[in-house]
Design an enzyme around this catalytic site. Structure first.
Site, PDB file in Angstrom:
ATOM      1  N   ASP A  94      21.633   6.839  50.831  1.00 16.33           N
ATOM      2  CA  ASP A  94      22.826   6.171  50.296  1.00 16.33           C
ATOM      3  C   ASP A  94      23.906   7.200  49.985  1.00 16.33           C
ATOM      4  O   ASP A  94      24.059   7.621  48.845  1.00 16.33           O
ATOM      5  CB  ASP A  94      22.368   5.419  49.026  1.00 16.33           C
ATOM      6  CG  ASP A  94      23.483   4.658  48.348  1.00 16.33           C
ATOM      7  OD1 ASP A  94      24.556   4.486  48.940  1.00 16.33           O
ATOM      8  OD2 ASP A  94      23.259   4.232  47.194  1.00 16.33           O
ATOM      9  N   LYS A 114      15.252   4.512  48.182  1.00 14.64           N
ATOM     10  CA  LYS A 114      16.668   4.839  48.353  1.00 14.64           C
ATOM     11  C   LYS A 114      16.944   6.167  47.678  1.00 14.64           C
ATOM     12  O   LYS A 114      16.632   6.370  46.511  1.00 14.64           O
ATOM     13  CB  LYS A 114      17.548   3.760  47.727  1.00 14.64           C
ATOM     14  CG  LYS A 114      19.043   4.083  47.827  1.00 14.64           C
ATOM     15  CD  LYS A 114      19.904   2.896  47.464  1.00 14.64           C
ATOM     16  CE  LYS A 114      20.223   2.799  45.996  1.00 14.64           C
ATOM     17  NZ  LYS A 114      21.163   3.820  45.510  1.00 14.64           N
ATOM     18  N   THR A 162      35.262  12.990  61.708  1.00 11.23           N
ATOM     19  CA  THR A 162      34.413  13.668  60.721  1.00 11.23           C
ATOM     20  C   THR A 162      33.175  12.840  60.406  1.00 11.23           C
ATOM     21  O   THR A 162      32.060  13.360  60.290  1.00 11.23           O
ATOM     22  CB  THR A 162      35.225  13.945  59.431  1.00 11.23           C
ATOM     23  OG1 THR A 162      36.345  14.751  59.793  1.00 11.23           O
ATOM     24  CG2 THR A 162      34.402  14.664  58.382  1.00 11.23           C
ATOM     25  N   ASP A 212      16.730   6.953  41.586  1.00  7.08           N
ATOM     26  CA  ASP A 212      17.870   7.622  40.952  1.00  7.08           C
ATOM     27  C   ASP A 212      17.382   8.687  39.979  1.00  7.08           C
ATOM     28  O   ASP A 212      17.553   8.575  38.770  1.00  7.08           O
ATOM     29  CB  ASP A 212      18.755   6.582  40.240  1.00  7.08           C
ATOM     30  CG  ASP A 212      19.402   5.631  41.230  1.00  7.08           C
ATOM     31  OD1 ASP A 212      19.787   6.084  42.324  1.00  7.08           O
ATOM     32  OD2 ASP A 212      19.509   4.427  40.925  1.00  7.08           O
ATOM     33  N   THR A 250      30.969  -2.774  43.264  1.00  8.26           N
ATOM     34  CA  THR A 250      30.929  -3.750  42.167  1.00  8.26           C
ATOM     35  C   THR A 250      31.603  -3.201  40.910  1.00  8.26           C
ATOM     36  O   THR A 250      31.915  -3.950  39.994  1.00  8.26           O
ATOM     37  CB  THR A 250      29.478  -4.170  41.838  1.00  8.26           C
ATOM     38  OG1 THR A 250      28.670  -3.011  41.806  1.00  8.26           O
ATOM     39  CG2 THR A 250      28.943  -5.143  42.854  1.00  8.26           C
ATOM     40  N   LYS A 300      27.216   6.844  51.369  1.00  5.79           N
ATOM     41  CA  LYS A 300      28.513   6.130  51.393  1.00  5.79           C
ATOM     42  C   LYS A 300      29.641   6.966  52.016  1.00  5.79           C
ATOM     43  O   LYS A 300      30.635   7.284  51.341  1.00  5.79           O
ATOM     44  CB  LYS A 300      28.919   5.698  49.982  1.00  5.79           C
ATOM     45  CG  LYS A 300      27.937   4.748  49.317  1.00  5.79           C
ATOM     46  CD  LYS A 300      28.503   4.212  48.021  1.00  5.79           C
ATOM     47  CE  LYS A 300      27.582   3.271  47.307  1.00  5.79           C
ATOM     48  NZ  LYS A 300      26.387   3.912  46.717  1.00  5.79           N
ATOM     49  N   LEU A 301      29.519   7.297  53.289  1.00  8.35           N
ATOM     50  CA  LEU A 301      30.532   8.122  53.944  1.00  8.35           C
ATOM     51  C   LEU A 301      31.879   7.404  54.063  1.00  8.35           C
ATOM     52  O   LEU A 301      31.933   6.184  54.248  1.00  8.35           O
ATOM     53  CB  LEU A 301      30.056   8.554  55.339  1.00  8.35           C
ATOM     54  CG  LEU A 301      29.196   9.825  55.359  1.00  8.35           C
ATOM     55  CD1 LEU A 301      27.860   9.614  54.698  1.00  8.35           C
ATOM     56  CD2 LEU A 301      29.004  10.327  56.789  1.00  8.35           C
ATOM     57  N   HIS A 302      32.946   8.180  53.964  1.00  3.85           N
ATOM     58  CA  HIS A 302      34.306   7.651  54.108  1.00  3.85           C
ATOM     59  C   HIS A 302      35.223   8.819  54.413  1.00  3.85           C
ATOM     60  O   HIS A 302      35.521   9.630  53.537  1.00  3.85           O
ATOM     61  CB  HIS A 302      34.733   6.955  52.796  1.00  3.85           C
ATOM     62  CG  HIS A 302      36.040   6.244  52.882  1.00  3.85           C
ATOM     63  ND1 HIS A 302      36.538   5.484  51.868  1.00  3.85           N
ATOM     64  CD2 HIS A 302      36.942   6.158  53.881  1.00  3.85           C
ATOM     65  CE1 HIS A 302      37.710   4.955  52.226  1.00  3.85           C
ATOM     66  NE2 HIS A 302      37.967   5.363  53.446  1.00  3.85           N
ATOM     67  N   ASP A 303      35.661   8.918  55.669  1.00  2.00           N
ATOM     68  CA  ASP A 303      36.553  10.013  56.061  1.00  2.00           C
ATOM     69  C   ASP A 303      37.193   9.618  57.393  1.00  2.00           C
ATOM     70  O   ASP A 303      37.034   8.472  57.828  1.00  2.00           O
ATOM     71  CB  ASP A 303      35.749  11.328  56.178  1.00  2.00           C
ATOM     72  CG  ASP A 303      36.608  12.567  55.912  1.00  2.00           C
ATOM     73  OD1 ASP A 303      37.749  12.617  56.425  1.00  2.00           O
ATOM     74  OD2 ASP A 303      36.146  13.476  55.210  1.00  2.00           O
ATOM     75  N   ILE A 304      37.881  10.544  58.054  1.00  2.11           N
ATOM     76  CA  ILE A 304      38.466  10.188  59.347  1.00  2.11           C
ATOM     77  C   ILE A 304      37.320   9.970  60.340  1.00  2.11           C
ATOM     78  O   ILE A 304      36.229  10.537  60.194  1.00  2.11           O
ATOM     79  CB  ILE A 304      39.467  11.259  59.860  1.00  2.11           C
ATOM     80  CG1 ILE A 304      38.791  12.620  60.026  1.00  2.11           C
ATOM     81  CG2 ILE A 304      40.673  11.362  58.937  1.00  2.11           C
ATOM     82  CD1 ILE A 304      39.653  13.636  60.756  1.00  2.11           C
ATOM     83  N   PRO A 305      37.551   9.102  61.348  1.00  2.47           N
ATOM     84  CA  PRO A 305      36.463   8.752  62.264  1.00  2.47           C
ATOM     85  C   PRO A 305      35.731   9.947  62.855  1.00  2.47           C
ATOM     86  O   PRO A 305      34.499   9.976  62.901  1.00  2.47           O
ATOM     87  CB  PRO A 305      37.175   7.926  63.351  1.00  2.47           C
ATOM     88  CG  PRO A 305      38.323   7.291  62.628  1.00  2.47           C
ATOM     89  CD  PRO A 305      38.779   8.319  61.625  1.00  2.47           C
ATOM     90  N   GLY A 359      16.000  -0.518  40.992  1.00  2.08           N
ATOM     91  CA  GLY A 359      15.850   0.783  40.353  1.00  2.08           C
ATOM     92  C   GLY A 359      15.044   0.682  39.086  1.00  2.08           C
ATOM     93  O   GLY A 359      13.806   0.605  39.098  1.00  2.08           O
ATOM     94  N   ARG A 360      15.759   0.633  37.956  1.00  2.22           N
ATOM     95  CA  ARG A 360      15.111   0.723  36.641  1.00  2.22           C
ATOM     96  C   ARG A 360      14.023  -0.304  36.356  1.00  2.22           C
ATOM     97  O   ARG A 360      13.052   0.040  35.669  1.00  2.22           O
ATOM     98  CB  ARG A 360      16.180   0.734  35.545  1.00  2.22           C
ATOM     99  CG  ARG A 360      16.943   2.066  35.533  1.00  2.22           C
ATOM    100  CD  ARG A 360      18.280   1.943  34.891  1.00  2.22           C
ATOM    101  NE  ARG A 360      19.184   1.089  35.663  1.00  2.22           N
ATOM    102  CZ  ARG A 360      20.417   0.770  35.289  1.00  2.22           C
ATOM    103  NH1 ARG A 360      20.885   1.225  34.155  1.00  2.22           N
ATOM    104  NH2 ARG A 360      21.170   0.010  36.052  1.00  2.22           N
TER     105      ARG A 360
HETATM  106  O1  C5P Z   1      18.462   0.491  38.192  1.00  3.89           O
HETATM  107  P1  C5P Z   1      19.098  -0.589  39.024  1.00  3.89           P
HETATM  108  O2  C5P Z   1      18.123  -1.627  39.547  1.00  3.89           O
HETATM  109  O3  C5P Z   1      20.304  -1.208  38.362  1.00  3.89           O
HETATM  110  O4  C5P Z   1      19.593   0.217  40.308  1.00  3.89           O
HETATM  111  C1  C5P Z   1      20.344  -0.384  41.323  1.00  3.89           C
HETATM  112  C2  C5P Z   1      20.691   0.627  42.375  1.00  3.89           C
HETATM  113  O5  C5P Z   1      21.590   0.030  43.295  1.00  3.89           O
HETATM  114  C3  C5P Z   1      21.395   1.888  41.865  1.00  3.89           C
HETATM  115  O6  C5P Z   1      21.020   2.965  42.727  1.00  3.89           O
HETATM  116  C4  C5P Z   1      22.851   1.555  42.029  1.00  3.89           C
HETATM  117  O7  C5P Z   1      23.658   2.697  42.186  1.00  3.89           O
HETATM  118  C5  C5P Z   1      22.829   0.725  43.300  1.00  3.89           C
HETATM  119  N1  C5P Z   1      23.957  -0.183  43.481  1.00  3.89           N
HETATM  120  C6  C5P Z   1      24.293  -1.171  42.566  1.00  3.89           C
HETATM  121  N2  C5P Z   1      25.352  -1.997  42.798  1.00  3.89           N
HETATM  122  C7  C5P Z   1      26.090  -1.845  43.898  1.00  3.89           C
HETATM  123  C8  C5P Z   1      25.780  -0.864  44.835  1.00  3.89           C
HETATM  124  C9  C5P Z   1      24.689  -0.034  44.586  1.00  3.89           C
HETATM  125  O8  C5P Z   1      23.611  -1.335  41.556  1.00  3.89           O
HETATM  126  N3  C5P Z   1      27.078  -2.666  44.120  1.00  3.89           N
END
Ligand code: C5P
Length: 232
Positions: free
Chosen positions: A59, A32, A68, A10, A119, A61-66, A210-211
Site C-alpha cells: 500500500d 497489507k 515516473t 501497521d 476518507t 499509493k503512488l501519484h506522480d507523472i505517468p 487492522g486493529r
Molecule cells: O486498524 P484499522 O482496521 O482501522 O486499519 C484499517 C487500515 O486500512 C489502515 O491501514 C488504514 O490506513 C487503511 N485505510 C483506511 N481507510 C481508507 C484507506 C485505508 O482505514 N480509506
C-alpha cells in the site's frame, strides 16, 4: 483470487511485524504493508514476508507523472507482491502507465487498485482545498470509473460504497474495503464501519482489517473470526 481478509500490518518495525506473524502457526494470512514499514525497513521486508508464504498488498499509493509511476511500478513488480495501489487522481494516463510498468514480461502482474478520495478528505475540504465542487459521492464514483477505463482491477473504498461501485463498474471490478469492525468491538477512529458479515453481504471482495486483529488479545482467534464471518 477470491474473497479474502487482508490484515493491515501497521507496525513500525520489522521485529514487531515478525513477532505478530509468528503467532500464526497454521494460516498464512494475506497482509497489507504500508508506507511506514516500507520506508523504515526497505524492500527487503517485502521479500522476507513473501518468503514466509504470505500474500502481500503493498500500500504505497503512488501519484506522480505517468513516466515516473511507470518506472516505479516496474521496480515494484520485481518484489512479487500480489496487490499494489495508486491514486486515481493521478489521471487515466497515469493509471495506464502504471499498469504497463507493473506488467511482467510473461504478461503476469500484481492486482492494481486505485484510491479514489481518501476518507480523511471531506466534501468541505475537497471544495475549499482542491476546488472540486461536485458532491464527494459523485467524485468517488467518477474516479472508480476512470480506474476501470484505465484497465485497473478495482478500488479501495468504504464497504458502504462497494455495492455502488459494483453497479457502476461491474461485479468483476474489485472492492477492497477498510473500516471493518466486529459488532461487539471498539470502532477506534473509524467512523463509518461494517462488520465482516455485513461486508460480505454487500459484496466486498477483500476486507482490510487492522486493529480488530492486531490489537486483539488473541489475534489468531480474531483473524479466524473475520475469515468465518467474511469468507466462511
Ligand atoms: O486498524 P484499522 O482496521 O482501522 O486499519 C484499517 C487500515 O486500512 C489502515 O491501514 C488504514 O490506513 C487503511 N485505510 C483506511 N481507510 C481508507 C484507506 C485505508 O482505514 N480509506
Amino acid at each position: 483470487m477470491g474473497k479474502d481478509v487482508i490484515i493491515a500490518c501497521d507496525f513500525a518495525t520489522k521485529k514487531q511485524v515478525f513477532d505478530f506473524l509468528d503467532l500464526f502457526k497454521e494460516e498464512k494470512p494475506f497482509v497489507k504493508i504500508g508506507m511506514e514499514l516500507f520506508y523504515a525497513e526497505g524492500p527487503e521486508i517485502v521479500r522476507e514476508i513473501k518468503k514466509r508464504g504470505h500474500k502481500i498488498f503493498l500500500d504505497l499509493k503512488l501519484h506522480d507523472i505517468p513516466n515516473t509511476v511507470k518506472k516505479s511500478m516496474s521496480v515494484l513488480r520485481n518484489l512479487d507482491v500480489d496487490m499494489t495501489n495508486l491514486h486515481a487522481s493521478g489521471t487515466i494516463s497515469m493509471m495506464q502507465a502504471a499498469l504497463e510498468g507493473l506488467t511482467r514480461e510473461d504478461g503476469t502482474r500484481p492486482l492494481l487498485i486505485a484510491v479514489t478520495q481518501l476518507t480523511s478528505t471531506s466534501e468541505e475540504t475537497m471544495k475549499s482545498d482542491l476546488l472540486i465542487n461536485e458532491p464527494i459521492d459523485k467524485v468517488v464514483m467518477h474516479y472508480a470509473e476512470n480506474a476501470k477505463k484505465a484497465g485497473l482491477d478495482g478500488v479501495v473504498c468504504s464497504p458502504l460504497e462497494a455495492e455502488k461501485v459494483h453497479n457502476a463498474c461491474g461485479k468483476e471490478f474489485l472492492t477492497v474495503t477498510p473500516g471493518v469492525r466486529f459488532a461487539d468491538g471498539d470502532k477506534g477512529d473509524q467512523v463509518r464501519v461494517m462488520t465482516p458479515a455485513q461486508a460480505k453481504e454487500i459484496g466486498s471482495d477483500y476486507i482490510v482489517v487492522g486493529r480488530p486483529i492486531t490489537a486483539a488479545e488473541d489475534p489468531v482467534a480474531a483473524y479466524r473470526r473475520c475469515i468465518n464471518e467474511f469468507v466462511g
